[in-house]
Design a protein around this motif. Structure first.
Motif, PDB file in Angstrom:
ATOM      1  N   VAL A 156      -3.390   5.791 -15.239  1.00 45.76           N
ATOM      2  CA  VAL A 156      -2.546   6.873 -14.813  1.00 45.76           C
ATOM      3  C   VAL A 156      -3.237   8.098 -14.529  1.00 45.76           C
ATOM      4  O   VAL A 156      -2.871   8.605 -13.752  1.00 45.76           O
ATOM      5  CB  VAL A 156      -1.138   6.825 -15.685  1.00 45.76           C
ATOM      6  N   THR A 157      -4.259   8.439 -15.350  1.00 49.57           N
ATOM      7  CA  THR A 157      -5.023   9.641 -15.268  1.00 49.57           C
ATOM      8  C   THR A 157      -5.768   9.987 -13.876  1.00 49.57           C
ATOM      9  O   THR A 157      -5.763  10.823 -13.327  1.00 49.57           O
ATOM     10  CB  THR A 157      -6.117   9.574 -16.453  1.00 49.57           C
ATOM     11  N   TYR A 158      -6.123   8.499 -13.363  1.00 47.52           N
ATOM     12  CA  TYR A 158      -6.578   8.512 -11.904  1.00 47.52           C
ATOM     13  C   TYR A 158      -5.617   9.031 -10.909  1.00 47.52           C
ATOM     14  O   TYR A 158      -5.941   9.671 -10.097  1.00 47.52           O
ATOM     15  CB  TYR A 158      -7.126   6.926 -11.674  1.00 47.52           C
ATOM     16  N   PHE A 159      -4.165   8.184 -10.970  1.00 44.31           N
ATOM     17  CA  PHE A 159      -3.581   8.585 -10.086  1.00 44.31           C
ATOM     18  C   PHE A 159      -2.727  10.080 -10.290  1.00 44.31           C
ATOM     19  O   PHE A 159      -2.340  10.710  -9.310  1.00 44.31           O
ATOM     20  CB  PHE A 159      -2.182   7.689 -10.174  1.00 44.31           C
ATOM     21  N   LEU A 160      -2.797  10.521 -11.546  1.00 40.15           N
ATOM     22  CA  LEU A 160      -2.212  11.996 -11.696  1.00 40.15           C
ATOM     23  C   LEU A 160      -3.196  12.981 -11.009  1.00 40.15           C
ATOM     24  O   LEU A 160      -2.786  14.053 -10.550  1.00 40.15           O
ATOM     25  CB  LEU A 160      -2.132  12.325 -13.199  1.00 40.15           C
ATOM     26  N   ARG A 209       0.823  -1.272   0.058  1.00 36.51           N
ATOM     27  CA  ARG A 209      -0.016  -0.097   0.090  1.00 36.51           C
ATOM     28  C   ARG A 209       0.835   1.264  -0.020  1.00 36.51           C
ATOM     29  O   ARG A 209       1.662   1.488   0.763  1.00 36.51           O
ATOM     30  CB  ARG A 209      -0.853   0.101   1.197  1.00 36.51           C
ATOM     31  N   THR A 210       0.864   1.944  -0.965  1.00 31.47           N
ATOM     32  CA  THR A 210       1.476   3.174  -1.099  1.00 31.47           C
ATOM     33  C   THR A 210       0.775   4.210  -2.191  1.00 31.47           C
ATOM     34  O   THR A 210       0.043   3.923  -2.663  1.00 31.47           O
ATOM     35  CB  THR A 210       2.976   2.809  -1.622  1.00 31.47           C
ATOM     36  N   SER A 211       1.404   5.141  -2.533  1.00 34.20           N
ATOM     37  CA  SER A 211       0.760   6.293  -3.320  1.00 34.20           C
ATOM     38  C   SER A 211       1.580   6.204  -4.651  1.00 34.20           C
ATOM     39  O   SER A 211       2.876   5.640  -4.764  1.00 34.20           O
ATOM     40  CB  SER A 211       0.664   7.602  -2.897  1.00 34.20           C
ATOM     41  N   TYR A 212       1.109   6.832  -5.565  1.00 36.43           N
ATOM     42  CA  TYR A 212       1.575   7.060  -7.089  1.00 36.43           C
ATOM     43  C   TYR A 212       2.877   7.819  -6.852  1.00 36.43           C
ATOM     44  O   TYR A 212       4.066   7.873  -7.269  1.00 36.43           O
ATOM     45  CB  TYR A 212       0.616   7.526  -7.955  1.00 36.43           C
TER      46      TYR A 212
END
Length: 275
Positions: A56-60, A8-11
């Protein structure tokens, strides 16, 4: 390559550790060409995929949000490297696989941790050898390498005790008749594993005259307690400096890793996972 666990971590954290993701690629319109996000990471234990099905758009849009990322690798030895890189510690790596234990057991994770320690021992020593032998940094890295090497030997002894306890007579005969490993054109870590297997000798006890010990959880916890006492004895509080601080960090991380490995809800062996 199979699913070994998750982290569990962030982009944001992943890009700070590994750079931009390997996928998705961007198409001519400036949009991601794939519907998921993936890093291909080469570790000392082999290539690893760190993957999430969200694009990747979700994480950006939410780079600091924590998400569960899957870790795919050929065996468990890569897991400590990913956890060390992402979280700064190996302590929780075994807890990341308890929901996905189809391929992992407590023994396989212990083997993976030993491989990580051996590779880290080699890396620290090689880093120290890049400095002048009379320098403080040379002594610092070499000293840390020696301590990591001792940790690897101790956990390897535990693994061998469990393997011997579960081995049948034929496997034990093959083990005791192994030829002495010769220096060969092979990675140092591979030679280390062959050498320690050849030098292993089971210790008979009253309860187990044939030697070995199937109590993996108990041995891990006892080793963690021993490491606490050893850390406190060899690292007196009045000795300050980077080497002492490095040793404290090493031992705290090692103790945490042993305890988490003992406490994670996993079968000890493949045989137990089938029962």
């Amino acid at each position: 390559m199979t699913l070994r666990g998750t982290v569990r971590t962030s982009y944001e954290v992943l890009t700070s550790r590994f750079g931009p993701p390997t996928f998705p690629q961007v198409d001519d319109g400036g949009l991601p060409a794939e519907d998921s996000t993936l890093w291909l990471i080469d570790t000392p234990a082999g290539r690893v995929h760190v993957h999430n099905w969200l694009d990747v758009t979700y994480f950006l849009k939410r780079p600091a949000a924590e998400t569960r990322w899957s870790i795919q690798a050929t065996d468990d030895a890569a897991l400590p490297w990913i956890y060390k890189s992402v979280t700064g510690s190996t302590a929780a790596f075994s807890a990341g696989v308890h929901e996905f234990s189809r391929y992992s057991t407590r023994v396989s994770l212990a083997r993976g941790y030993v491989t990580y320690l051996v590779q880290r021992m080699i890396a620290l020593r090689e880093r120290g050898e890049r400095y002048d032998q009379g320098s403080r940094e040379h002594r610092h890295q070499i000293e840390l390498s020696r301590h990591v090497g001792h940790m690897a030997l101790q956990v390897q002894q535990i693994v061998h005790d469990v393997e011997w306890a579960y081995a049948d007579d034929a496997d034990r005969r093959r083990w005791t008749t192994l030829p002495m490993p010769q220096l060969a054109d092979e990675p140092e870590s591979q030679h280390w594993h062959r050498w320690t297997r050849w030098t292993y000798r089971p210790v008979p006890t009253d309860s187990r005259p044939e030697g070995g010990d199937p109590d993996l959880v108990g041995m891990l916890r006892r080793r963690a307690r021993d490491q606490v006492r050893f850390r406190d004895r060899i690292l007196p509080a009045n000795h300050r400096g980077p080497t002492r601080e490095g040793k404290v960090e090493l031992y705290d991380e090692h103790i945490g890793t042993l305890l988490t490995l003992a406490d994670t809800a996993l079968p000890d062996t493949v045989e137990q996972s089938r029962s």
